[in-house]
Design a protein around this motif. Structure first.
Motif, PDB file in Angstrom:
ATOM      1  N   ARG A  87     -30.257 -27.506  10.391  1.00 33.68           N
ATOM      2  CA  ARG A  87     -30.638 -28.340   9.237  1.00 33.68           C
ATOM      3  C   ARG A  87     -29.531 -28.417   8.202  1.00 33.68           C
ATOM      4  O   ARG A  87     -29.523 -29.327   7.367  1.00 33.68           O
ATOM      5  CB  ARG A  87     -31.922 -27.799   8.604  1.00 33.68           C
TER       6      ARG A  87
ATOM      7  N   GLU B 173     -29.665 -33.605   8.881  1.00 35.61           N
ATOM      8  CA  GLU B 173     -30.825 -33.734   8.020  1.00 35.61           C
ATOM      9  C   GLU B 173     -32.105 -33.884   8.841  1.00 35.61           C
ATOM     10  O   GLU B 173     -32.151 -34.627   9.811  1.00 35.61           O
ATOM     11  CB  GLU B 173     -30.632 -34.963   7.118  1.00 35.61           C
ATOM     12  N   ASP B 174     -33.099 -33.152   8.447  1.00 36.83           N
ATOM     13  CA  ASP B 174     -34.424 -33.251   9.078  1.00 36.83           C
ATOM     14  C   ASP B 174     -34.451 -32.797  10.531  1.00 36.83           C
ATOM     15  O   ASP B 174     -35.370 -33.141  11.273  1.00 36.83           O
ATOM     16  CB  ASP B 174     -34.970 -34.686   9.009  1.00 36.83           C
TER      17      ASP B 174
ATOM     18  N   ARG C 200     -35.367 -30.715  13.538  1.00 40.57           N
ATOM     19  CA  ARG C 200     -36.484 -29.794  13.784  1.00 40.57           C
ATOM     20  C   ARG C 200     -36.407 -29.250  15.210  1.00 40.57           C
ATOM     21  O   ARG C 200     -35.899 -29.907  16.103  1.00 40.57           O
ATOM     22  CB  ARG C 200     -37.844 -30.523  13.635  1.00 40.57           C
TER      23      ARG C 200
ATOM     24  N   ARG D 232     -33.688 -40.776  11.062  1.00 38.70           N
ATOM     25  CA  ARG D 232     -34.748 -40.804  10.038  1.00 38.70           C
ATOM     26  C   ARG D 232     -35.911 -41.611  10.593  1.00 38.70           C
ATOM     27  O   ARG D 232     -35.737 -42.780  10.947  1.00 38.70           O
ATOM     28  CB  ARG D 232     -34.233 -41.463   8.754  1.00 38.70           C
TER      29      ARG D 232
END
Lengths: 127, 211, 446
Positions: free
Chosen positions: C180, C184-185, C187, C443
């Protein structure tokens, strides 16, 4: 070593004896009726056969006559060639081909009487 | 022809048939799952690939042995079947007939078969890994194939002891026929089966070639 | 009867083998051997034994045979002769010395890579027979120590490396946390129900190659996959019991694995770059559970990467320029025919690719797979000797980087490269992909 020598001499003796026996002209069946005979004509002595007691004078055993696929008794065919009736390939008239006529006639008789050759090379002796 | 020819031929054919049935039966009873992997398409694909001379890599790596072995197997069946003397005998018994091979050709090919068998013996003696795998039985098996061909060759040429050679030829041929279903000669039916299964595993499950 | 004597060579052994041998009684030995060879097999085994004509064509298939200057005892059929044939001939009444040799042959002189069944004209599956010998060794409790320990671990923890549940979760969270910081983001979704993909790895990844999980997460992230990893046992797709002949535990492992996929209700299972794990889930484990084919679609990393690249889910930023060569692992090439796909990936990601020969289904074995490397340090030295041909094959390519999409192959090849001083770097396809791909930040659409 000694056994080997004896064995070799034995084999040599046998081999040469074969040559010795095959010397001289033998009486053979002619193969003229065959287009391309692949074996030498069978060794056959007519005299030996006529003098054999089992056959005695019954020429019609070999020189038989068939009409309508049944044996005609008391008739014989000495004046005909085997190939007059037995063609190279079996046909509707005669189901026994020329090759089989010879093979079967000779072998069956030899079997039945327990005498005379039955193996291929015993008659078709190499020239 | 005497009855032993027919008896031995029947033992050979029925022996192989029974063996085949027993294998399939045992697969059904104990390993039926094998049947869910085997497919006709992949079995044939593998068997055919291995029947094409020098197609599998393995056979290209050993071209001499494979080439000799391939011809040997072809001749092993073709020679006796298309030999004139044999056809004549069949013809006398069954009135069946088919074209015969030229005698000289048969003679040369017989020498070929004999040489192939001698080559197999030499290979078993002198190639270390093959020698390691070889047992006495392997030589016996080679001898059993060799005898009918050698005696047949000698009989044709009427070299010595004609009568005995022919008897030896007939007997050794009959022994060979009888032994086939009960020995590793039965690879004539088991090899296509193992090939088919491996071919199916490779083709059907693993999507890979097995040659 | 020449050539019939079993040669005895001084070979390495270990405590588990020796202690196991000292416990054996002749009755137990013959009982187990006869039980396995006659009750646990069928017509297939008999056909394999009866069909072999001892022609020796299989010899050239075996990297052990080739590496040991054509030593006859390493020929595949010779391995059967020294084990199965003699067991059958003696009706199981074999000596402890014989068994010591049999353990060694089956566990350390055969990678069960199945290359020999491609060289046998009859397609005899010699690997199957070597696994039968291992089955006998397992039942006699004379399995080599290190690999037995991995099976013990499987039995207790359902993973190969004694990884505890909290350690597993902790490792994933640690990788996620690291990830992370860069993406970004990102998981690593744990135990997420109903997703498309269950991603599974072998236990050595969390144990000491956690970076591979990180890479996988980055690839999944960049491709925008809907995926998860199981949080409870069943996450490890490896199966060492399959290689020791412990079929019961092997079946348990496969069951736990498939059940975790069922529990998570995923559409398919994607596996990391491991060959034997793929064999276990795609070929062996499912059969132990009476599934002809796996109950889930099982996708090896090669297939998965290929799919991502061709579907345009990930794109290559800059191709890898160093000279690379590709090793085809047995279990995904001979075992699944993925070799052409692997080449396509290499060609899509690398600009300088050299083939090694022979390749694809015919590739030479890494010498480590099939549980051989898992027998551990006591046998490492002979493992190096036993795979000289692979080193020669690698050296001939002149490549700087060796791509091997299999964990076992990796370990084996690294050892060989080090031992034969080949100055080559071993990489996974994932490593290459990670280095060359566009790591776009994903995203979700608002």
């Amino acid at each position: 070593m000694k056994q080997w020598k004896i064995l070799m001499m034995f084999i040599l003796a046998l081999a040469t004896s074969g040559i010795a026996f095959s010397q001289g002209e033998q009486e053979r069946l002619n193969t003229l009726a065959f287009e391309m005979p692949r074996r030498p004509g069978a060794v056959f002595s007519h005299d030996d056969h006529t003098q054999t007691t089992e056959i005695s004078d019954d020429c019609a055993i070999c020189h038989h006559v068939y009409a309508n696929k049944t044996l005609v008794p008391d008739e014989s065919s000495e004046d005909n060639a085997c190939s007059d009736c037995h063609s190279l390939q079996p046909d509707r008239k005669n189901s026994i081909s020329l090759v089989n006529a010879f093979h079967k006639r000779c072998k069956e008789c030899h079997y039945d009487l327990g005498k005379g050759p039955v193996l291929c090379g015993e008659c078709h002796i190499k020239k | 022809m005497g009855p032993m020819v027919w008896i031995s031929a029947l033992i050979c054919i029925f022996g192989l048939l029974v063996k085949f049935i027993l294998i399939i039966k045992e697969v059904y009873e104990k390993e039926r799952y094998l049947l869910s992997y085997i497919t006709v398409r992949h079995s044939l694909r593998s068997i055919i690939a291995w029947l094409i001379p020098f197609y599998p890599r393995s056979t290209r790596m050993r071209p001499v042995y494979y080439g000799i072995s391939y011809l040997f197997h072809v001749l092993l069946f073709l020679l006796p079947v298309f030999l004139m003397s044999h056809i004549v005998l069949i013809n006398e018994s069954f009135n069946l007939s088919w074209p015969a091979m030229n005698d000289t050709a048969a003679d040369i090919l017989t020498i070929g078969v004999i040489f192939a068998l001698v080559f197999f013996v030499l290979r078993r003696r002198f190639i270390p890994d093959v020698r390691f795998l070889t047992s006495f039985m392997d030589y016996i098996l080679i001898l059993m194939v060799l005898l009918p061909f050698v005696t047949g060759f000698l009989a044709y040429h009427q070299v010595i002891l004609y009568k005995w050679i022919v008897i030896a030829h007939v007997l050794s041929g009959e022994v060979l026929l009888i032994v086939i279903p009960f020995s590793r000669f039965s690879h004539m039916i088991t090899a296509p089966l193992t090939r088919a299964y491996t071919g199916s595993e490779f083709g059907n499950i693993r999507h890979a070639r097995d040659w | 009867m020449s050539g019939n004597e079993t040669i005895s060579i001084e070979k390495s052994t270990d405590d588990a083998v020796e202690n196991g041998l000292s416990r054996l009684t002749p009755q137990r030995v013959s009982h187990v051997i006869n039980q396995v060879l006659h009750q646990e097999t069928g017509a297939r085994f008999k056909a394999y034994v009866d069909t072999c004509m001892r022609c020796g064509l299989c010899s050239d298939a075996c990297s052990y045979f080739l590496s040991n200057d054509r030593d006859p005892s390493f020929s595949p059929a010779a391995k059967v002769k020294q084990t199965i044939w003699e067991m059958l001939a003696k009706k199981g009444k074999v000596s402890k010395d014989f068994l010591r040799r049999a353990v060694h042959i089956a566990h350390l002189e055969c990678n069960v890579c199945r290359r020999c069944s491609m060289y046998c004209p009859f397609g005899i599956d010699i690997a199957y027979m070597m696994l039968l010998v291992r089955r006998i060794c397992h039942k006699l409790e004379i399995t080599p120590q290190y690999i037995q320990d991995t099976v013990n671990s499987h039995s207790v923890t359902m993973n190969q490396m004694w990884v505890k549940e909290d350690e597993w979760i902790d490792t994933l969270q640690w990788q996620e946390e690291d990830g992370r910081e860069e993406f970004e983001d990102l998981r690593i979704p744990l135990d997420k129900q109903g997703v498309d993909i269950m991603y599974s790895v072998i236990a050595p990844e969390p144990k000491f190659q956690a970076g591979l999980i990180y890479q996988a997460a980055v690839i999944m992230h960049a491709a925008g996959m809907n995926w998860t990893m199981p949080a409870s046992p069943g996450w490890d797709n490896s199966n060492m019991a399959m290689f020791t002949g412990d079929n019961e535990i092997s079946g348990r492992i496969a069951r736990t694995f498939f059940e975790s996929a069922a529990r998570l209700n995923v559409k398919r299972i994607v596996m990391g770059e491991c060959g034997h794990a793929f064999r276990s889930t795609y070929d062996v484990g499912n059969r132990a559970l009476s599934w002809a084919m796996p109950p889930f679609e099982v996708v090896h990393a090669i297939e998965f990467y290929h799919e991502l690249l061709t579907a345009g889910r990930i794109s290559i930023k800059k191709k890898f320029t160093k000279r690379v060569t590709l090793h085809d692992p047995c279990n995904v090439s001979r075992g699944r025919g993925l070799h052409n796909m692997a080449r396509k990936i290499v060609n899509m990601t690398c600009s300088n690719f050299t083939e090694m020969t022979p390749n694809k289904e015919h590739n030479l074995c890494c010498g480590a797979g099939g549980g051989v490397v898992n027998c551990g340090p006591p046998y490492k030295k002979e493992r190096m000797v036993n795979n000289r041909v692979k080193a020669e094959q690698l050296a001939a390519t002149g490549a700087e980087v060796l791509i091997a999409p299999c964990h076992n192959c990796h370990s084996g090849l690294e050892d060989i490269i080090h031992h034969y001083k080949l100055n080559m770097e071993v990489k996974f396809l994932g490593d290459i992909l990670f280095e060359t791909m566009e790591k776009k930040i994903y995203r979700p659409e608002e």
